[in-house]
Design a protein around this motif. Structure first.
Motif, PDB file in Angstrom:
ATOM      1  N   ARG B  47       1.034  -1.183   0.112  1.00 52.98           N
ATOM      2  CA  ARG B  47       0.074  -0.068   0.134  1.00 52.98           C
ATOM      3  C   ARG B  47       0.812   1.232  -0.120  1.00 52.98           C
ATOM      4  O   ARG B  47       0.749   2.220  -0.762  1.00 52.98           O
ATOM      5  CB  ARG B  47      -1.139  -0.053   1.086  1.00 52.98           C
ATOM      6  N   LEU B  50       2.750   1.802  -3.501  1.00 55.60           N
ATOM      7  CA  LEU B  50       1.767   2.100  -4.382  1.00 55.60           C
ATOM      8  C   LEU B  50       1.413   3.531  -4.098  1.00 55.60           C
ATOM      9  O   LEU B  50       1.104   4.392  -5.136  1.00 55.60           O
ATOM     10  CB  LEU B  50       0.413   0.926  -4.472  1.00 55.60           C
ATOM     11  N   PHE B  85      -4.855  -4.410  -2.724  1.00 53.60           N
ATOM     12  CA  PHE B  85      -3.939  -3.514  -4.046  1.00 53.60           C
ATOM     13  C   PHE B  85      -5.067  -3.273  -5.100  1.00 53.60           C
ATOM     14  O   PHE B  85      -5.079  -2.159  -5.491  1.00 53.60           O
ATOM     15  CB  PHE B  85      -3.097  -4.752  -4.652  1.00 53.60           C
ATOM     16  N   CYS B  86      -5.859  -4.298  -5.368  1.00 51.78           N
ATOM     17  CA  CYS B  86      -7.042  -3.929  -6.503  1.00 51.78           C
ATOM     18  C   CYS B  86      -7.985  -2.684  -5.969  1.00 51.78           C
ATOM     19  O   CYS B  86      -8.158  -1.721  -6.639  1.00 51.78           O
ATOM     20  CB  CYS B  86      -7.985  -5.023  -6.785  1.00 51.78           C
ATOM     21  N   VAL B  89      -5.952   0.748  -5.960  1.00 57.97           N
ATOM     22  CA  VAL B  89      -5.470   0.930  -7.511  1.00 57.97           C
ATOM     23  C   VAL B  89      -6.668   2.059  -8.008  1.00 57.97           C
ATOM     24  O   VAL B  89      -6.543   3.108  -8.463  1.00 57.97           O
ATOM     25  CB  VAL B  89      -5.355  -0.282  -8.367  1.00 57.97           C
ATOM     26  N   THR B 100      -2.100   8.205 -12.453  1.00 58.32           N
ATOM     27  CA  THR B 100      -3.013   7.276 -13.263  1.00 58.32           C
ATOM     28  C   THR B 100      -1.906   6.488 -14.162  1.00 58.32           C
ATOM     29  O   THR B 100      -2.078   5.225 -14.251  1.00 58.32           O
ATOM     30  CB  THR B 100      -4.088   8.083 -13.958  1.00 58.32           C
ATOM     31  N   VAL B 103      -0.098   4.115 -12.365  1.00 56.76           N
ATOM     32  CA  VAL B 103      -0.621   3.042 -11.644  1.00 56.76           C
ATOM     33  C   VAL B 103      -1.071   1.931 -12.931  1.00 56.76           C
ATOM     34  O   VAL B 103      -1.142   0.760 -12.669  1.00 56.76           O
ATOM     35  CB  VAL B 103      -1.862   3.545 -11.068  1.00 56.76           C
ATOM     36  N   VAL B 106       1.602  -0.472 -13.942  1.00 54.04           N
ATOM     37  CA  VAL B 106       1.551  -1.425 -12.741  1.00 54.04           C
ATOM     38  C   VAL B 106       0.593  -2.628 -13.190  1.00 54.04           C
ATOM     39  O   VAL B 106       0.995  -3.836 -13.265  1.00 54.04           O
ATOM     40  CB  VAL B 106       1.235  -0.972 -11.135  1.00 54.04           C
ATOM     41  N   VAL B 107      -0.664  -2.087 -13.506  1.00 48.58           N
ATOM     42  CA  VAL B 107      -1.564  -3.235 -13.897  1.00 48.58           C
ATOM     43  C   VAL B 107      -1.148  -3.861 -15.228  1.00 48.58           C
ATOM     44  O   VAL B 107      -1.413  -5.058 -15.205  1.00 48.58           O
ATOM     45  CB  VAL B 107      -2.827  -2.510 -14.068  1.00 48.58           C
ATOM     46  N   VAL B 121      -9.137  -5.951 -11.143  1.00 53.21           N
ATOM     47  CA  VAL B 121      -8.984  -4.404 -11.351  1.00 53.21           C
ATOM     48  C   VAL B 121     -10.003  -3.904 -12.344  1.00 53.21           C
ATOM     49  O   VAL B 121     -10.708  -2.813 -12.022  1.00 53.21           O
ATOM     50  CB  VAL B 121      -7.406  -4.195 -11.768  1.00 53.21           C
ATOM     51  N   PHE B 147      -7.916   6.016 -16.862  1.00 51.85           N
ATOM     52  CA  PHE B 147      -7.252   5.061 -16.387  1.00 51.85           C
ATOM     53  C   PHE B 147      -7.429   3.684 -17.304  1.00 51.85           C
ATOM     54  O   PHE B 147      -6.499   3.131 -17.878  1.00 51.85           O
ATOM     55  CB  PHE B 147      -7.835   4.675 -14.847  1.00 51.85           C
TER      56      PHE B 147
END
Lengths: 179, 828
Positions: B47, B50, B85-86, B89, B100, B103, B106-107, B121, B147
């Motif tokens: 957390r 991120l 996490f999800c 995000v 954004t 992030v 990362v996804v 996500v 996003f």
């Protein structure tokens, strides 16, 4: 999952650590680690609809009008109560500002608390509401407690702490006598 | 953020940290370096990572992206980690829009390792988007689209384009039905701001789709909205400086079309996903599994949302400099940076410190080389190598705050929020921010005459408040030439108004000390007096004897029946003197005495008003002239500290001793020069704010569900009545102001002061006032229509759209009107 959604950035419109610690039941048991306390949700939050703020660290010379001028930027002020010295009835560096709405009070926490008035950084704290008697300082000599033992000289708040001033005066007098 | 980060309490009796905390009011804990006693749980660690992504200029963000993605995927079994996490995000992209692209990266990486998490996500983002659409939270929808646009590369088929297409269809429908509505343009704005994030994503072969979408948005985006002139910050006011306003939508449409022809360079947007591209290897992003975008539905009836929507104009205080310190309006970076900044500013109003940090750190969130190094002085920009960016990050940030401070009709939050942001930024990085503010102030001051009147008042209010946080230091010498201008000149009015506001936050002597010699005359000796003189102390004043007697009795808190004989004496003498209204003379003596008795402070005057309110109420009811005299007496007594007077008038309105109409008439009917006085504007807009606030309150009260029919009937009558008196009030203003603006009032009012040279200036003031209050009226009408429309829809689920007369729709603007009344929750 936590019940309330926490923001990704801390909020400034929360009651201060001072307020929270006052309302916490204090346990002085050394072994009782802070972490082990289960944070119990109080049944009814007295600040839920609070429209009043305690304002601190004012200069003794700051006037109602000045406070009004700044705090009205967050909404119409319903009532302004100056904090007074219990004995002299002169301003002693704090006040209560009451707005018409809770939102105005929250906004004031966010936008005005920690900014300057009369060239001093002022402090705001949500307050459950003014009650008669609270306008007076609770320090021994009539002002606020913090102004009793303050070691730093603060021109806007009567110089050194009053207790310290009194002590010094006494010392000087005794010194004079000794001569 | 500090979940497992409990600060250790120093042991009691440790001297430093004793319970009484005599010396420290606030710090509850003393934070001493201490070894961590345990390893942080993984979800907390991730957390934190991120949350802090891209924040540090020292850490390569590509590395951060990789580490986070890897940790999450390596610990796939940890359900708590996966879940938090999800969740984070999706929350992060709507709360901290700057992050954004990172992030999203990362996804994208997560998808190459554990595509189930990416699917999770997507599902959450789509669900949140659906909720946002339902509630009309268009900004949130936009942020989620941005996003998802960044994730286009992992979507099957059209991906996000199909949602954008649906939004466009809806927008076209709405606009065809009524081109004054404002939801359609809002939807197009979402589309246009999403496209750049798709084009800078890892997705390939999207150009054609983007180009064709762009062709279709043109019809709505390029047409200036009918309400645009209503919110123009620089209407010109007859000066040459009038510039055509730039609608954000049409600007962005043009910029995107340019990008389309130049191959979508979008230089300023970061592409952190590029980390994965290693030479000689198959692109892991390309071979990763693709997902179908979960359904996002645009409902038949769209909700305007919690804030009134108005056309958005591009505002910049740094537009016309000889070196570009902010992107020019031709460059798409102008809109992209501004959009991300404004969203960050308005979302994070609950922590101005964090927001200021974001503003200062803006260069961390865009591609390297977008900006010149922080705090580079303006003069140094000339020396930079050809082709290097001259955009100052602090100018870009400050410009965005000003765009909100000067947003018409009102910004999302109270104005003081934007003040506090500038204060905080200036505290965080004084060397960077202060010079930028200086240039902004110069620009704003230079154009103060062509500015909307409401905005010039906002400028004054901000300027004085800002200086009060920084020791009241300003290079007043710059404007010395303007000190000699007549009082009615807008620049001079600004100087005097700003000084008065400074004094109100401080005191006259203090402010005088900050001013160069030529300004000293502007602060009269009388301003330094705590208690203004009582005019009846001078025996040459008519009714001096009676005035003194009344004051004596009021001070003693004598009952009213002792005062009456003196009032009667004034009346008898006034009749002998052939005064038109004897009550006016006695009211003057009475009200002036109240002011004098209560001169010590606001609470003193309030308690004397409280004691005298019966007579004051009776006076007002008896004669409109006497009622106006109450204002004259208050403002006359406090002529050197008009702020106090304005405050008292405000309280008298609350007591209904004064009526809103009497205030308006006092301000606008008599002297044209009053139009140039900032405190008169303040008094009038506070009064209007009270009236409009009251109307909104009763309208909302009526629309609360579950009210008994007979009660509702009564409430409807109240609404009818209040609305009527509001309209009448605006009409009174309109008539008076048209008189000043056209000059007809001047002819009837040549009261021998012979200042005909001021006539043109007064006309200009009249026009400026007229613009402001016509807008306010239009905004109220639009609010009412929208509220009623929503009410009707809620009732019968009908689809009828009432034509917006004069202004855009919107209900509950969630912000402040002139009076500072917060608009609370709306009829849902």
């Amino acid at each position: 999952m936590p019940a309330a959604i926490r923001n990704t950035v801390d909020r400034l419109d929360k009651p201060s650590a001072y307020y929270q610690s006052r309302n916490k039941k204090r346990k002085y048991d050394r072994d009782n680690d802070e972490r082990e306390r289960t944070p119990e949700e109080p049944a009814e939050d007295p600040l839920k609809d609070a429209a009043t703020l305690y304002v601190g660290n004012l200069s003794f010379y700051t006037t109602e009008e000045q406070i009004h001028e700044l705090f009205a930027k967050c909404g119409e002020i319903k009532r302004l109560i100056m904090g007074l010295d219990r004995f002299n009835k002169t301003p002693c560096g704090f006040c209560f500002v009451e707005y018409y709405t809770h939102q105005d009070a929250l906004d004031c926490m966010k936008y005005i608390g920690g900014t300057k008035l009369d060239e001093r950084i002022i402090r705001t704290d949500l307050d459950p509401g003014f009650q008669e008697g609270r306008q007076y300082g609770r320090g021994k000599s009539g002002g606020q407690v913090r102004d009793e033992y303050r070691e730093e000289y603060d021109e806007g708040r009567g110089g050194l702490g009053r207790a310290i001033q009194a002590e010094r005066l006494k010392e000087e007098e005794e010194y004079g006598k000794g001569r | 953020m500090a979940d497992y980060d409990q600060r250790p309490r120093g042991g009691r009796g440790g001297g430093y940290n004793n319970r009484k905390r005599r010396y420290r009011d606030e710090e509850d804990y003393d934070r001493r370096p201490q070894r961590r006693r345990y390893e942080e749980p993984l979800p907390v660690k991730v957390r934190k990572q991120l949350l802090a992504i891209a924040e540090s200029p020292l850490k390569p963000v590509e590395e951060e992206v990789g580490v986070i993605a890897k940790t999450v995927c390596d610990n796939y079994e940890d359900a708590e980690l996966r879940n938090s996490f999800c969740e984070l995000v999706v929350q992060l992209v709507v709360e901290q829009p700057f992050k954004t692209p990172f992030v999203a990266a990362v996804v994208l990486v997560v998808n190459t390792l554990k595509s189930e998490i990416a699917a999770d996500v997507l599902a959450r983002a789509a669900q949140k988007a659906n909720e946002g659409i339902r509630r009309g939270e268009w900004r949130e929808v936009k942020l989620l689209m941005k996003f998802l646009g960044g994730l286009q590369g992992l979507l099957e088929g059209d991906g996000i384009f199909s949602v954008l297409q649906d939004l466009l269809t809806k927008a076209v429908d709405l606009q065809t039905e009524n081109n004054e509505e404002t939801i359609g343009p809002e939807l197009v704005k979402i589309i246009l701001f999403t496209i750049p994030y798709i084009m800078s994503s890892s997705a390939t072969d999207v150009q054609e789709k983007a180009n064709s979408l762009l062709e279709n948005t043109d019809i709505i985006a390029s047409e200036p909205h009918v309400l645009q002139s209503l919110v123009d910050p620089y209407p010109g006011n007859g000066t040459d400086e009038a510039t055509a306003p730039n609608g954000v939508l049409s600007l962005l449409q043009k910029q995107l079309q340019n990008e389309a022809t130049s191959g979508w360079e979008l230089v300023c947007l970061p592409r952190p996903w590029k980390v994965l591209l290693e030479p000689d290897q198959a692109d892991p992003l390309a071979i990763a599994p693709k997902h179908t975008l979960p359904t996002i539905v645009i409902p038949e009836v769209v909700n305007a949302g919690p804030r009134a929507l108005f056309p958005e104009l591009y505002f910049s205080v740094y537009a016309n400099q000889d070196i570009e310190t902010v992107p020019s309006m031709a460059n798409i970076a102008s809109c992209l940076l501004r959009d991300a900044l404004v969203d960050t500013i308005n979302i994070l109003d609950y922590n101005r410190n964090a927001t200021s940090r974001f503003l200062i750190d803006i260069d961390c969130y865009f591609s390297p080389g977008t900006f010149v190094k922080r705090a580079t002085p303006f003069d140094r920009l000339r020396d930079l190598a050809e082709g290097k960016s001259t955009w100052k990050p602090e100018d870009v940030a400050v410009d965005a705050v000003f765009s909100q401070l000067f947003q018409l009709p009102i910004p999302e939050h109270k104005l003081v929020y934007y003040h506090s942001l500038l204060t905080e930024s200036c505290k965080l990085a004084p060397a960077a921010i202060a010079p930028s503010l200086g240039r902004a102030i110069r620009f704003l001051y230079r154009n103060v005459d062509s500015m909307d009147l409401e905005l010039s008042y906002r400028l004054m209010d901000w300027f004085s408040h800002h200086l009060s946080n920084f020791g009241f230091t300003w290079k007043w010498t710059e404007w010395i030439d303007d000190v000699e201008l007549p009082a009615i000149n807008p620049k001079k009015a600004f100087i005097e108004g700003a000084l008065d506001k400074e004094i109100r936050l401080s005191f006259a002597q203090r402010i005088k000390n900050t001013l160069p010699e030529p300004y000293q005359q502007l602060i009269a000796k009388e301003k330094e007096k705590d208690t203004p003189d009582f005019k009846y102390d001078n025996d040459d004043t008519p009714f001096a004897q009676e005035g003194k007697e009344i004051w004596g009795l009021l001070r003693k808190k004598a009952p009213e029946d002792q005062i009456q004989p003196i009032i009667d004496r004034i009346h008898t003498q006034a009749i002998d003197m052939n005064l038109p209204d004897p009550l006016v003379a006695s009211t003057d003596a009475y009200m002036t005495s109240i002011c004098y008795v209560g001169s010590k402070s606001l609470s003193h005057v309030l308690s004397s008003i409280e004691r005298c309110k019966e007579r004051l109420l009776a006076v007002g009811a008896q004669s409109p002239e006497a009622r106006k005299q109450i204002i004259d007496s208050v403002m006359g007594y406090w002529k050197d500290q008009p702020g106090v007077g304005v405050n008292i008038v405000d309280k008298l309105l609350n007591y209904t001793i004064l009526s809103p109409g009497s205030v308006i008439e006092w301000a606008l009917a008599k002297e044209g020069t009053r139009l140039s006085l900032p405190y008169v504007y303040e008094m009038v807009s506070a009064t209007i704010g009270k009236v409009t606030g009251r109307v909104r309150q009763v309208v909302r009260g009526k629309n609360v569900p579950g009210i008994l029919p007979e009660v509702k009937l009564g409430m409807e009558q109240t609404v009818e009545r209040e609305r009527k008196s509001m309209k009448d009030l605006f009409q009174v203003m309109e008539d008076a102001l048209v008189g000043w603006a056209t000059g007809t009032k001047d002819q009837t009012m040549q009261s021998g002061d012979g200042s005909t040279g001021d006539e043109a200036m007064i006309r200009q003031w009249g026009e400026r006032w007229l613009r402001v209050f016509r807008r306010k009226f239009a905004v109220e009408e639009a609010w009412f229509l929208e509220t009623e429309r929503v009410g009707v829809e809620e009732g019968v689920a009908g689809l009828e759209v009432i034509d917006g007369v004069g202004a855009g729709n919107g209900h509950g603007n969630g912000a402040v009107d002139g009076n500072g009344n917060a608009e609370v929750e709306m009829v849902e």
